[in-house]
Design an enzyme around this catalytic site. Structure first.
Site, PDB file in Angstrom:
ATOM      1  N   ASP A   1       6.735 -17.803  51.305  1.00  0.00           N
ATOM      2  CA  ASP A   1       7.409 -19.150  51.519  1.00  0.00           C
ATOM      3  C   ASP A   1       9.065 -19.218  51.903  1.00  0.00           C
ATOM      4  O   ASP A   1       9.534 -20.210  52.278  1.00  0.00           O
ATOM      5  CB  ASP A   1       7.105 -19.936  50.319  1.00  0.00           C
ATOM      6  CG  ASP A   1       7.951 -19.372  49.007  1.00  0.00           C
ATOM      7  OD1 ASP A   1       8.766 -18.514  49.082  1.00  0.00           O
ATOM      8  OD2 ASP A   1       6.961 -19.517  47.818  1.00  0.00           O
TER       9      ASP A   1
ATOM     10  N   HIS B   1       4.484  -9.618  51.839  1.00  0.00           N
ATOM     11  CA  HIS B   1       3.367 -10.221  52.513  1.00  0.00           C
ATOM     12  C   HIS B   1       3.502 -11.072  53.592  1.00  0.00           C
ATOM     13  O   HIS B   1       2.445 -11.823  54.065  1.00  0.00           O
ATOM     14  CB  HIS B   1       2.465 -10.945  51.202  1.00  0.00           C
ATOM     15  CG  HIS B   1       1.646 -10.122  50.145  1.00  0.00           C
ATOM     16  ND1 HIS B   1       1.411 -10.583  49.143  1.00  0.00           N
ATOM     17  CD2 HIS B   1       1.565  -8.672  50.350  1.00  0.00           C
ATOM     18  CE1 HIS B   1       0.617  -9.469  48.399  1.00  0.00           C
ATOM     19  NE2 HIS B   1       0.998  -8.416  49.089  1.00  0.00           N
TER      20      HIS B   1
HETATM   21  N1  APR Z   1       6.719 -19.375  36.325  1.00  0.00           N
HETATM   22  C1  APR Z   1       6.297 -18.278  36.330  1.00  0.00           C
HETATM   23  N2  APR Z   1       4.970 -17.822  36.649  1.00  0.00           N
HETATM   24  C2  APR Z   1       4.161 -18.763  36.720  1.00  0.00           C
HETATM   25  C3  APR Z   1       4.529 -20.010  36.807  1.00  0.00           C
HETATM   26  C4  APR Z   1       5.929 -20.557  36.425  1.00  0.00           C
HETATM   27  N3  APR Z   1       6.168 -21.685  36.366  1.00  0.00           N
HETATM   28  N4  APR Z   1       3.104 -20.694  36.808  1.00  0.00           N
HETATM   29  C5  APR Z   1       2.356 -19.715  36.901  1.00  0.00           C
HETATM   30  N5  APR Z   1       2.738 -18.658  36.975  1.00  0.00           N
HETATM   31  C6  APR Z   1       2.241 -17.168  36.919  1.00  0.00           C
HETATM   32  C7  APR Z   1       0.827 -17.184  36.423  1.00  0.00           C
HETATM   33  O1  APR Z   1       0.545 -17.067  35.217  1.00  0.00           O
HETATM   34  C8  APR Z   1       0.111 -15.886  37.305  1.00  0.00           C
HETATM   35  O2  APR Z   1       0.253 -14.968  36.438  1.00  0.00           O
HETATM   36  O3  APR Z   1       2.178 -16.784  38.096  1.00  0.00           O
HETATM   37  C9  APR Z   1       1.270 -16.189  38.477  1.00  0.00           C
HETATM   38  C10 APR Z   1       0.212 -16.394  39.543  1.00  0.00           C
HETATM   39  O4  APR Z   1      -0.502 -15.420  40.086  1.00  0.00           O
HETATM   40  P1  APR Z   1      -1.490 -15.394  41.496  1.00  0.00           P
HETATM   41  O5  APR Z   1      -1.680 -16.763  42.008  1.00  0.00           O
HETATM   42  O6  APR Z   1      -2.409 -14.556  41.595  1.00  0.00           O
HETATM   43  O7  APR Z   1      -0.179 -14.991  42.315  1.00  0.00           O
HETATM   44  P2  APR Z   1       0.383 -13.600  42.709  1.00  0.00           P
HETATM   45  O8  APR Z   1       0.495 -12.602  41.600  1.00  0.00           O
HETATM   46  O9  APR Z   1       1.547 -13.671  43.557  1.00  0.00           O
HETATM   47  O10 APR Z   1      -0.721 -12.947  43.695  1.00  0.00           O
HETATM   48  C11 APR Z   1      -0.706 -11.832  44.318  1.00  0.00           C
HETATM   49  O11 APR Z   1      -2.426 -12.409  45.854  1.00  0.00           O
HETATM   50  O12 APR Z   1      -3.271 -14.295  46.459  1.00  0.00           O
HETATM   51  C12 APR Z   1      -2.967 -12.988  47.016  1.00  0.00           C
HETATM   52  O13 APR Z   1      -1.690 -12.315  48.671  1.00  0.00           O
HETATM   53  C13 APR Z   1      -1.823 -13.583  47.785  1.00  0.00           C
HETATM   54  O14 APR Z   1       0.489 -12.645  47.313  1.00  0.00           O
HETATM   55  C14 APR Z   1      -0.608 -13.075  46.737  1.00  0.00           C
HETATM   56  C15 APR Z   1      -1.030 -12.058  45.878  1.00  0.00           C
END
Ligand code: APR
Length: 288
Positions: free
Chosen positions: A107, A122
């Site tokens: 983003d 990514h």
């Molecule tokens: N502050 C901090 N953490 C948060 C918040 C918040 N307000 N809200 C949610 N989370 C946490 C959740 O508990 C979870 O552990 O953010 C995480 C989001 O998880 P994912 O959606 O799996 O995101 P991410 O870890 O970035 O995924 C990795 O997977 O979907 C693919 O390529 C995409 O870059 C992404 C990668």
């Protein structure tokens, strides 16, 4: 602002750190209004499998569907602004000798908050490039002579003769916008967001840089990452192996929680400024 209760020895280690790495996932931008990956698959998109909208195979099969989903996501990215967590990370640059942000987010909010050293593992949603015929095909194109990349969009798909020689052309005028999938004006390749989809490799140079930062830093803050998608998920564990201080900020536990030196249960926008304030004494960032 209420201070975070952290072991004084850990506070000391963080204060002494010359190089701090911030590793972020989708949770970092949740409070800016950018949906996490699970949240992206809601509403109209709930009936689609991620494999149908975020893979090179899906783009090959149905480019318009994949484009439309990214346009939908880009709308929330364009509407978003960096939150207090992004700004606290940017503020850290005035308090620590070197701050490296390694993010899985596409983003661009870290840059908008003022962070300078950023590794976007990514890619970036709002940047476009040409779709290559070998995107997502591990073995590459089986051609006698590999095609040369288009000088404008980098795609390897068109014979050089098809290139329009107009030097004034640029991709700058193209963006993720509703409508048909645009094509490179030079070679005709379809344009796609410059992000890493499922079944695609990360840029090896960026991954090397991220790995080196984890090995050579003094402390890591791991924020809003579920740590379920490799190879990025292994990075904070490498820092642990190297003996660096690792602190997690996430409202939900992850595989890192039990191993980290501290695990802060909270959202990035509130916990990060409190952590920076508690350890370094200031969290006012440049912001947008
Ligand atoms: N502050 C901090 N953490 C948060 C918040 C918040 N307000 N809200 C949610 N989370 C946490 C959740 O508990 C979870 O552990 O953010 C995480 C989001 O998880 P994912 O959606 O799996 O995101 P991410 O870890 O970035 O995924 C990795 O997977 O979907 C693919 O390529 C995409 O870059 C992404 C990668």
């Amino acid at each position: 602002m209420t201070f975070l209760r952290i072991d004084p020895r850990l506070v000391e280690r963080l204060r002494d750190a010359l190089h701090v790495v911030i590793f972020t996932g989708a949770g970092m931008s949740a409070e800016s209004g950018v949906p996490t990956f699970r949240d992206r698959m809601t509403g109209l998109w709930a009936r689609h499998d991620p494999q149908d909208i975020a893979t090179p195979e899906a783009f090959r099969r149905n480019p318009q569907l994949v484009w439309d989903w990214h346009v939908h996501l880009a709308e929330s990215v364009r509407a978003a602004t960096p939150n207090a967590g992004h700004r606290a990370i940017a503020a850290l640059q005035d308090l620590v000798q070197q701050v490296t942000v390694i993010t899985q987010n596409i983003d661009g909010l870290h840059a908008r908050a003022g962070s300078r050293e950023i590794i976007e593992l990514h890619g970036n949603l709002l940047r476009l490039r040409g779709f290559r015929d070998d995107d997502g095909r591990q073995e590459g194109l089986r051609l006698a002579r590999p095609p040369r990349p288009c000088p404008l969009c980098g795609a390897r798909c068109a014979p050089p003769g098809a290139w329009n020689p107009d030097p004034g052309l640029s991709l700058a005028g193209f963006g993720l916008a509703a409508g048909p999938v645009p094509r490179c004006p030079k070679c005709g390749a379809r344009l796609r967001p410059d992000v890493v989809w499922f079944n695609e490799m990360l840029d090896p140079d960026l991954l090397d840089q991220a790995w080196a930062a984890m090995e050579n830093c003094d402390a890591v803050l791991c924020v809003g990452a579920s740590l379920e998608v490799e190879p990025a998920a292994s990075l904070p564990f490498r820092a642990l192996e190297c003996g660096h201080a690792v602190i997690e900020i996430n409202p939900a536990p992850t595989a890192l929680s039990a191993l980290a030196d501290a695990s802060v249960r909270g959202g990035a926008a509130s916990a990060l400024p409190r952590l920076v304030e508690s350890v370094w004494g200031s969290a006012q960032g440049p912001g947008e």
